[in-house]
Design a protein around this motif. Structure first.
Motif, PDB file in Angstrom:
ATOM      1  N   LYS A 180       1.415   1.938   9.633  1.00 17.27           N
ATOM      2  CA  LYS A 180       1.483   2.884   8.530  1.00 17.27           C
ATOM      3  C   LYS A 180       1.936   4.240   9.049  1.00 17.27           C
TER       4      LYS A 180
ATOM      5  N   ASP B 207      -3.027   2.290  -5.822  1.00 17.70           N
ATOM      6  CA  ASP B 207      -1.832   2.238  -4.970  1.00 17.70           C
ATOM      7  C   ASP B 207      -1.791   1.013  -4.060  1.00 17.70           C
TER       8      ASP B 207
ATOM      9  N   ASP C  55       0.852  -1.195   0.000  1.00 13.65           N
ATOM     10  CA  ASP C  55       0.000   0.000   0.000  1.00 13.65           C
ATOM     11  C   ASP C  55       0.889   1.247   0.000  1.00 13.65           C
TER      12      ASP C  55
HETATM   13 MG   LIG Z   1      -2.422   4.035   0.147  1.00 11.37          MG
END
Ligand SMILES: [Mg+2]
Length: 429
Positions: free
Chosen positions: A166, A111, A19
């Motif tokens: 993330k 993405d 991602d």
């Molecule tokens: Mg993304």
């Protein structure tokens, strides 16, 4: 490094989810390294922030924030209109890199991709975790942006993994450790659980993914539909949805592009090419039963510069004649450099199911009539195995397929064979 045998028990299947972090904004930074370390926001074309760098996020800018507000509160932020042609190019490069590790690459969105690397650790004499790390390293080094990578035995768990840390994360969830990750994953953060379902689950005391998988299957099946039972299984490490290479119907955008030799500055040629591209991407959309909310088209100069524009039609549509006028009206500003141009392309994105389109329409009957015409066109083309029927504006381009685009011979002539009074059609004999 773990023994491979040990890993096989931890990962009955090995699914990687990749991602891109703040992808559209990262693409802008990758193209112009002077932006590195600066707050960058993309979304001017829609009036809301659709992606941002972490520097922008740190200021408090969130997805969906009106661009006008961003400008007012944070004048130092650099704001871009989305350049989807460029993002699509980076997305393709991303998938080509992942493809080095396994042929089973499933692009999920512009993405995000899943990759099934099960078994590939053996010929590569490595481990799944080392492969995931190497994939991330290659992506970051070659594309100049960060990615969050997750490795787990199912797609749903791989999504949990990539989200866990993330941005710039690389998280592994071997089966025996799944519960500790699910314990800290709020139920509403699970892929596929919408707001309504999460509210319903919370009312029943299911606040985390762990609480969800601890409920018996019967409990889930009696309250929720089949996809949620599948999701429950996937969270428990049981593969329900394999990652498939090139699965159609999950595509979130379609692109059609072509390079000319030699390059051209002829507006007629460029407009004709764009019309052809538009026909082909919308044909794919109709095959998949989807319609785009956004349409982008671009021209690429000899020095590889893109000029692109993105249009949001009044309502999503997959019918070429409803979008064709945009090419005519929006093409000239793209051609301000004078060219010559070596390629053109059309991208449709933000795809939604066709069935949800009709209700938004101002003139449903006209749209429905047109939809019927296209159904017949698609059926004819299907039957005769080639594009025998297409938009009149793209016809000379079709004839000269594969050849250098020449001057349009009959561009000014009125098409002879209209199909039932539809101005854009012409049957080719
Ligand atoms: Mg993304």
């Amino acid at each position: 490094m773990k023994s491979r045998n040990g890993e096989e028990l931890e990962y009955p299947w090995a699914i990687v989810h990749v991602d891109g972090d703040g992808f559209f904004a990262s693409c802008e930074v990758a193209r112009d390294p002077s932006l590195r370390g600066k707050p960058v926001v993309v979304g001017a074309e829609r009036g809301i922030a659709t992606a941002m760098t972490y520097e922008a996020k740190a200021l408090g800018i969130t997805r969906g924030m009106p661009i006008a507000k961003v400008r007012r509160l944070f004048p130092e932020v650099i704001i871009f209109a989305g350049d989807y042609a460029w993002y699509t190019e980076v997305s393709r490069a991303m998938n080509r890199i992942i493809f080095r590790y396994t042929p089973e690459v499933e692009p999920y969105s512009i993405d995000e991709s899943f990759a099934d690397i099960t078994g590939f650790q053996i010929p590569k004499k490595t481990t799944y975790e080392a492969m995931a790390r190497a994939m991330k390293r290659d992506l970051q080094k070659e594309l100049g942006m960060t990615f969050s990578v997750g490795l787990a035995p199912t797609k749903t768990l791989a999504k949990v993994a990539s989200k866990h840390d993330k941005p710039d994360g690389c998280v592994f969830i071997p089966l025996p450790r799944a519960k500790e990750f699910l314990a800290v994953t709020p139920i509403e953060k699970v892929w596929g659980i919408g707001r309504r379902t999460s509210v319903k689950l919370k009312e029943e005391g299911v606040s985390t993914a762990l609480r969800f998988i601890d409920r018996p299957e019967k409990w889930v099946a009696s309250r929720l539909s089949k996809p949620y039972v599948e999701l429950w299984k996937e969270l428990r490490g049981e593969m329900v949805h394999p990652a498939h290479a090139g699965v159609r119907g999950k595509q979130q955008s379609f692109m059609h592009t072509r390079t000319f030799t030699p390059p051209t500055s002829d507006r007629k040629v460029l407009s004709r090419e764009l019309t052809r591209h538009l026909e082909s991407v919308l044909k794919s959309a109709r095959e998949d039963g989807v319609a785009p909310r956004l349409l982008s088209f671009f021209v690429k100069t000899q020095t590889f510069k893109y000029r692109s524009t993105t249009i949001k039609p009044l309502h999503p549509t997959n019918l070429p004649s409803e979008l064709l006028p945009f090419i005519e009206t929006q093409l000239d500003p793209l051609l301000d450099s004078g060219g010559p141009y070596r390629a053109t392309g059309v991208i449709i994105h933000d795809l939604i199911p066709e069935s949800s389109v009709a209700s938004d329409l101002f003139a449903p009957t006209a749209h429905e009539r047109l939809a019927k015409v296209y159904e017949r066109v698609d059926a004819l083309n299907e039957r005769y195995g080639a594009s025998v029927v297409h938009l009149a504006a793209s016809r000379p381009g079709q004839r000269k397929r594969g050849a250098a685009p020449g001057p349009m011979r009959n561009g000014k002539k009125k098409p002879k064979n209209h199909t039932r009074g539809m101005p854009f059609f012409q049957a080719e004999r």
